[in-house]
Design an enzyme around this catalytic site. Structure first.
Site: not given
Ligand code: 13P
Ligand code: G3H
Ligand code: ZN
Length: 340
Positions: A83-84, A189, A223, A225, A266, A268
């Protein structure tokens, strides 16, 4: 079955007209929650790890936990996605470690904060596509920037400052040859996305629909979401937390997205909220407990419930057994054949 490519999961999702949740993990319990939810709902799985998650788990722990997941849940097609990714190097190290899909987020410079130029983004993403496709690994790119800076993956502006431009999106897909495209439509996010229920002014679903019309064959990614449900906020606050009132992305808007080309969603924050609420509850109600299992088991169960619900809402439930996995070698051959 071994870890599979994300491209196959998303192609199947497009055929079936459903979306696939991509859930972030940092540890064993989160992986277990997702795999249990997948078994219960018979869902294909995308598990994703950020750079922070890779550092937290020293990379190898995460990789071997994922191998354990494929052994214990052989009936579930499972993707391990970066991710990212902030640079070509980060994506390279993920591919070398066994990730079957990577995101090159070239919408920001490698610092993860500064919006980049279109040319930089195309160049970095194209390099990753060449490297990844040679190994059958999937590539997600991003055009436009999400809002927020909370987690280091955002331009630090409001969600509307860098919306995806449909013309640029078309050009970006053409010039990079990526598999999936993340777009910016007003989300950010973390927990604090909207100060009231989003409207068409703050969450630009019309923009998404326009991009899908222009790119009907590109898998779109949403993202930021998480829906940030009120009940999960309330549990945290009831047991001593201090979340401020906030709104996320309503599930019905995500479902509208899925009708319009969104294949990867996505999530989290919702899982973080579920875990934290469950742990706070045990700490408040049973202050005599000190065995970590006494709070990690309820936390795992709470996350599993959220994931299973999202899998059902996104439509991936019931689709785990639809297809035979294509090996990464076969995927690489297919990419090579298309490139000729
Ligand atoms: P949320 O913070 O909305 O769960 O998004 C997660 C995300 O986009 C991770 O790449
Ligand atoms: O894109 C963001 C995700 O929620 C992951 O977050 O970099 O804190 O692990 P993090
Ligand atoms: Zn993201």
């Amino acid at each position: 079955m071994p870890l599979v490519s994300m491209r196959q999961l998303l192609d199947e999702a497009a055929k079936g007209g459903y979306g696939v949740g991509a859930f972030n993990v940092n540890n064993m319990e989160q992986i277990q929650s997702i795999m249990e939810a997948a078994r219960e709902t018979k869902s294909p799985v995308i598990i994703q790890a950020s750079r922070g998650a890779r550092a937290y788990s020293q990379d190898r722990f995460l990789y071997h936990l994922m191998i354990a997941a494929t052994e214990i849940y052989p009936e579930i097609p499972t993707v391990l996605h970066l991710d990212h990714g902030n640079s070509v190097e980060t994506c390279k190290s993920a591919i070398e470690m066994g990730f079957t899909s990577v995101m090159m987020d070239g919408s920001l410079m490698p610092d993860g904060k500064t919006p980049s130029s279109f040319e930089y983004n195309v160049d970095a993403t194209r390099q990753v596509v060449e490297m990844a496709h040679a190994k059958g690994v999937t590539v997600e790119g991003e055009i436009g920037c999400l809002g927020g800076i909370e987690d280091g993956h955002g331009a630090g502006l409001d969600g509307l400052s860098h919306l995806t431009d449909p013309d640029q999106a078309v050009e970006f897909v053409k010039q990079t040859g990526l598999d999936a495209l993340a777009i910016a439509i007003g989300t950010s996010h973390g927990a604090y996305k909207f100060t009231s229920k989003p409207t068409g002014e703050t969450l630009k679903m019309e923009r998404l629909i326009e991009i899908h019309k222009r790119l009907p064959n590109t898998h779109l990614v949403m993202h930021g979401s998480s829906s940030v449900p009120k009940d999960l906020q309330d549990i945290i606050n009831q047991y001593g937390g201090k979340l401020k009132p906030t709104w996320g992305v309503p599930v019905e808007e995500i479902q509208l997205g899925i009708k319009n080309g969104v294949r990867k969603i996505n999530v989290d924050t919702d899982n973080r909220l579920a875990i934290t609420g469950a742990i706070r509850k045990v700490f408040m109600e049973k202050p005599e407990e000190f065995d970590p299992r006494s709070y990690l088991k309820p936390a795992r169960e709470a996350m599993k419930k959220v994931v299973a619900l999202r899998m059902t809402q996104f439509g991936q439930a019931g689709h785990a057994g639809d297809y035979t996995p294509i090996s990464l070698e076969e995927m690489a051959d297919r990419y090579a054949a298309v490139a000729q």
